[in-house]
Design a protein around this motif. Structure first.
Motif, PDB file in Angstrom:
ATOM      1  N   LEU A  16     -16.480  67.049 -76.832  1.00  0.00           N
ATOM      2  CA  LEU A  16     -16.829  65.798 -75.991  1.00  0.00           C
ATOM      3  C   LEU A  16     -15.974  64.542 -76.336  1.00  0.00           C
ATOM      4  O   LEU A  16     -15.269  63.928 -75.747  1.00  0.00           O
ATOM      5  N   ARG A  17     -16.104  64.317 -77.807  1.00  0.00           N
ATOM      6  CA  ARG A  17     -15.528  63.178 -78.188  1.00  0.00           C
ATOM      7  C   ARG A  17     -13.999  63.334 -78.347  1.00  0.00           C
ATOM      8  O   ARG A  17     -13.477  62.267 -78.012  1.00  0.00           O
ATOM      9  N   LEU A  18     -13.441  64.332 -78.955  1.00  0.00           N
ATOM     10  CA  LEU A  18     -12.174  64.381 -79.062  1.00  0.00           C
ATOM     11  C   LEU A  18     -11.125  64.927 -78.222  1.00  0.00           C
ATOM     12  O   LEU A  18     -10.165  64.735 -78.122  1.00  0.00           O
ATOM     13  N   ILE A  19     -11.616  65.719 -76.960  1.00  0.00           N
ATOM     14  CA  ILE A  19     -10.815  66.167 -75.762  1.00  0.00           C
ATOM     15  C   ILE A  19     -11.207  65.489 -74.593  1.00  0.00           C
ATOM     16  O   ILE A  19     -10.485  65.001 -73.970  1.00  0.00           O
ATOM     17  N   GLU A  20     -12.473  65.298 -74.309  1.00  0.00           N
ATOM     18  CA  GLU A  20     -12.956  64.464 -73.189  1.00  0.00           C
ATOM     19  C   GLU A  20     -12.924  62.967 -73.494  1.00  0.00           C
ATOM     20  O   GLU A  20     -13.100  62.259 -72.656  1.00  0.00           O
ATOM     21  N   GLU A  21     -12.824  62.644 -74.559  1.00  0.00           N
ATOM     22  CA  GLU A  21     -12.728  61.167 -75.138  1.00  0.00           C
ATOM     23  C   GLU A  21     -13.989  60.328 -74.838  1.00  0.00           C
ATOM     24  O   GLU A  21     -13.850  59.322 -74.398  1.00  0.00           O
ATOM     25  N   CYS A  22     -15.226  60.906 -75.160  1.00  0.00           N
ATOM     26  CA  CYS A  22     -16.419  60.378 -74.939  1.00  0.00           C
ATOM     27  C   CYS A  22     -16.514  59.100 -76.142  1.00  0.00           C
ATOM     28  O   CYS A  22     -16.537  59.738 -77.305  1.00  0.00           O
ATOM     29  N   GLU A  23     -16.973  58.056 -75.645  1.00  0.00           N
ATOM     30  CA  GLU A  23     -17.046  56.991 -76.876  1.00  0.00           C
ATOM     31  C   GLU A  23     -18.422  57.268 -77.528  1.00  0.00           C
ATOM     32  O   GLU A  23     -18.571  56.707 -78.556  1.00  0.00           O
ATOM     33  N   ARG A 162     -11.995  76.245 -74.717  1.00  0.00           N
ATOM     34  CA  ARG A 162     -12.265  75.036 -75.061  1.00  0.00           C
ATOM     35  C   ARG A 162     -12.362  74.748 -76.652  1.00  0.00           C
ATOM     36  O   ARG A 162     -11.876  73.844 -77.070  1.00  0.00           O
ATOM     37  N   ILE A 163     -12.649  76.065 -77.421  1.00  0.00           N
ATOM     38  CA  ILE A 163     -12.840  75.800 -78.818  1.00  0.00           C
ATOM     39  C   ILE A 163     -11.288  75.976 -79.248  1.00  0.00           C
ATOM     40  O   ILE A 163     -11.180  75.272 -80.122  1.00  0.00           O
ATOM     41  N   GLU A 164     -10.388  76.786 -78.454  1.00  0.00           N
ATOM     42  CA  GLU A 164      -9.124  76.908 -78.942  1.00  0.00           C
ATOM     43  C   GLU A 164      -8.561  75.469 -78.903  1.00  0.00           C
ATOM     44  O   GLU A 164      -7.635  75.055 -79.788  1.00  0.00           O
ATOM     45  N   ALA A 165      -8.594  74.665 -77.664  1.00  0.00           N
ATOM     46  CA  ALA A 165      -8.183  73.474 -77.557  1.00  0.00           C
ATOM     47  C   ALA A 165      -8.659  72.477 -78.572  1.00  0.00           C
ATOM     48  O   ALA A 165      -7.856  71.739 -79.335  1.00  0.00           O
ATOM     49  N   LEU A 166      -9.836  72.508 -79.150  1.00  0.00           N
ATOM     50  CA  LEU A 166     -10.397  71.868 -80.096  1.00  0.00           C
ATOM     51  C   LEU A 166      -9.784  72.377 -81.517  1.00  0.00           C
ATOM     52  O   LEU A 166      -9.438  71.299 -82.561  1.00  0.00           O
ATOM     53  N   ARG A 167      -9.616  73.838 -81.816  1.00  0.00           N
ATOM     54  CA  ARG A 167      -8.704  74.135 -82.911  1.00  0.00           C
ATOM     55  C   ARG A 167      -7.344  73.615 -83.007  1.00  0.00           C
ATOM     56  O   ARG A 167      -7.032  73.209 -84.285  1.00  0.00           O
ATOM     57  N   GLU A 168      -6.601  73.401 -81.953  1.00  0.00           N
ATOM     58  CA  GLU A 168      -5.355  73.045 -81.872  1.00  0.00           C
ATOM     59  C   GLU A 168      -5.226  71.561 -82.267  1.00  0.00           C
ATOM     60  O   GLU A 168      -4.485  71.219 -83.013  1.00  0.00           O
ATOM     61  N   THR A 173      -4.125  66.894 -86.726  1.00  0.00           N
ATOM     62  CA  THR A 173      -4.385  65.738 -87.411  1.00  0.00           C
ATOM     63  C   THR A 173      -5.272  65.802 -88.872  1.00  0.00           C
ATOM     64  O   THR A 173      -5.818  66.844 -88.856  1.00  0.00           O
ATOM     65  N   GLU A 174      -5.139  64.886 -89.490  1.00  0.00           N
ATOM     66  CA  GLU A 174      -6.081  64.999 -90.795  1.00  0.00           C
ATOM     67  C   GLU A 174      -7.088  63.881 -90.865  1.00  0.00           C
ATOM     68  O   GLU A 174      -7.878  63.689 -91.633  1.00  0.00           O
ATOM     69  N   LYS A 175      -6.859  62.947 -89.724  1.00  0.00           N
ATOM     70  CA  LYS A 175      -7.972  62.022 -89.711  1.00  0.00           C
ATOM     71  C   LYS A 175      -9.074  62.389 -89.465  1.00  0.00           C
ATOM     72  O   LYS A 175      -9.712  63.501 -88.791  1.00  0.00           O
ATOM     73  N   ASP A 176     -10.331  61.628 -90.224  1.00  0.00           N
ATOM     74  CA  ASP A 176     -11.849  62.278 -90.113  1.00  0.00           C
ATOM     75  C   ASP A 176     -12.294  61.322 -88.892  1.00  0.00           C
ATOM     76  O   ASP A 176     -12.321  59.975 -89.006  1.00  0.00           O
ATOM     77  N   TYR A 177     -12.620  61.943 -88.067  1.00  0.00           N
ATOM     78  CA  TYR A 177     -13.318  61.163 -86.758  1.00  0.00           C
ATOM     79  C   TYR A 177     -14.910  61.186 -86.912  1.00  0.00           C
ATOM     80  O   TYR A 177     -15.484  60.946 -85.939  1.00  0.00           O
ATOM     81  N   GLY A 178     -15.385  61.558 -87.866  1.00  0.00           N
ATOM     82  CA  GLY A 178     -17.037  61.358 -88.092  1.00  0.00           C
ATOM     83  C   GLY A 178     -17.755  62.535 -87.371  1.00  0.00           C
ATOM     84  O   GLY A 178     -19.010  62.488 -87.131  1.00  0.00           O
ATOM     85  N   GLU A 179     -17.306  63.593 -86.773  1.00  0.00           N
ATOM     86  CA  GLU A 179     -17.627  64.652 -86.176  1.00  0.00           C
ATOM     87  C   GLU A 179     -17.543  65.994 -86.820  1.00  0.00           C
ATOM     88  O   GLU A 179     -16.371  66.627 -87.494  1.00  0.00           O
ATOM     89  N   LEU A 180     -18.678  66.333 -87.690  1.00  0.00           N
ATOM     90  CA  LEU A 180     -18.722  67.345 -88.631  1.00  0.00           C
ATOM     91  C   LEU A 180     -18.137  68.752 -88.223  1.00  0.00           C
ATOM     92  O   LEU A 180     -17.478  69.416 -88.983  1.00  0.00           O
ATOM     93  N   GLY A 181     -18.472  69.058 -86.859  1.00  0.00           N
ATOM     94  CA  GLY A 181     -17.814  70.399 -86.388  1.00  0.00           C
ATOM     95  C   GLY A 181     -16.416  70.120 -86.415  1.00  0.00           C
ATOM     96  O   GLY A 181     -15.631  71.379 -86.683  1.00  0.00           O
ATOM     97  N   PHE A 182     -15.857  69.222 -85.985  1.00  0.00           N
ATOM     98  CA  PHE A 182     -14.225  68.954 -85.854  1.00  0.00           C
ATOM     99  C   PHE A 182     -14.040  69.048 -87.332  1.00  0.00           C
ATOM    100  O   PHE A 182     -12.791  69.469 -87.475  1.00  0.00           O
ATOM    101  N   ARG A 183     -14.441  68.358 -88.096  1.00  0.00           N
ATOM    102  CA  ARG A 183     -14.013  68.370 -89.667  1.00  0.00           C
ATOM    103  C   ARG A 183     -14.006  69.636 -90.336  1.00  0.00           C
ATOM    104  O   ARG A 183     -12.992  70.024 -90.922  1.00  0.00           O
ATOM    105  N   ILE A 184     -14.941  70.643 -89.749  1.00  0.00           N
ATOM    106  CA  ILE A 184     -14.725  71.985 -90.233  1.00  0.00           C
ATOM    107  C   ILE A 184     -13.671  72.683 -89.921  1.00  0.00           C
ATOM    108  O   ILE A 184     -12.974  73.262 -90.575  1.00  0.00           O
ATOM    109  N   LEU A 185     -13.481  72.397 -88.625  1.00  0.00           N
ATOM    110  CA  LEU A 185     -12.216  73.022 -87.894  1.00  0.00           C
ATOM    111  C   LEU A 185     -11.007  72.527 -88.718  1.00  0.00           C
ATOM    112  O   LEU A 185      -9.937  73.277 -88.917  1.00  0.00           O
ATOM    113  N   GLN A 186     -10.873  71.224 -88.869  1.00  0.00           N
ATOM    114  CA  GLN A 186      -9.640  70.762 -89.630  1.00  0.00           C
ATOM    115  C   GLN A 186      -9.525  71.377 -90.964  1.00  0.00           C
ATOM    116  O   GLN A 186      -8.278  71.524 -91.218  1.00  0.00           O
TER     117      GLN A 186
END
Length: 192
Positions: A16-23, A162-168, A173-186
């Motif tokens: 939601l935060r990184l693909i749908e761009e929810c604030e 959707r998870i593949e889009a998130l993994r891609e 990127t290497e930026k930490d967005y503050g989303e633990l699930g995304f950080r693990i994928l990174q």
């Protein structure tokens, strides 16, 4: 005390935060109303470039062995969809999304649109068979007919996509967005 989000919820929130761009993304949102303990797994709020507010309401069921709740239903509403477990699962989700809808409409009463989603990586069956999978699609259709709101099933291949889009995105990127699930994928996507 706030309940920690589960792994599947972290992935949905990251999407939601990184693909749908929810604030705003919040996990395990509970109502304060006594006797009415509604809990929504993930809520995302997107204020679009067009000035519209979209509220995502997501229920997340990350059962690797398949979406199923154990129990016996007290209604025959879903009787054509197989055994008690299937019927109970559909009824439980039906009640949950109806309660979620009432809560979210009250909480975000000025939003322009609402998106309701069920996320589950493994839902066994065939849509043409009168079991759990077809019951979920019929439940989503009935939800839309009765409420005017779409209930999107992000299950099986849709979930994987959707998870593949998130993994891609995680690999780009290497930026930490503050989303633990995304950080693990990174971390996984940047292994050398």
């Amino acid at each position: 005390m706030t309940e920690q989000p589960e792994s599947g919820e972290l992935l949905v929130g990251s999407y939601l935060r990184l693909i749908e761009e929810c604030e705003l993304v919040t996990y395990n949102q509970r109502s304060n109303e006594e006797g009415n303990q509604i809990e929504i797994d993930v809520i995302g709020v997107d204020n679009t470039d067009e000035g519209k507010q979209v509220v995502y309401t997501c229920e997340v069921v990350t059962h690797i062995d398949g979406l199923l709740y154990s129990g016996t239903t007290d209604t025959d509403r879903w009787a054509e969809y197989g055994n008690d477990g299937y019927q109970y699962t559909i009824e439980r989700l039906w009640r949950k999304f109806n309660a979620d809808r009432e809560y979210v409409l009250d909480l975000f009463d000025s939003a322009d649109s609402y998106v309701f989603e069920l996320w589950s990586p493994v839902v066994p069956g065939n849509r043409d068979e009168k079991y759990l999978l077809s019951g979920l699609y019929d439940m989503a259709d009935q939800f839309e007919r009765e409420t005017g709101a779409e209930l999107e099933l992000v299950i099986n291949k849709a979930y994987t996509g959707r998870i593949e889009a998130l993994r891609e995105k995680a690999g780009e990127t290497e930026k930490d967005y503050g989303e633990l699930g995304f950080r693990i994928l990174q971390i996984l996507e940047h292994l050398r």
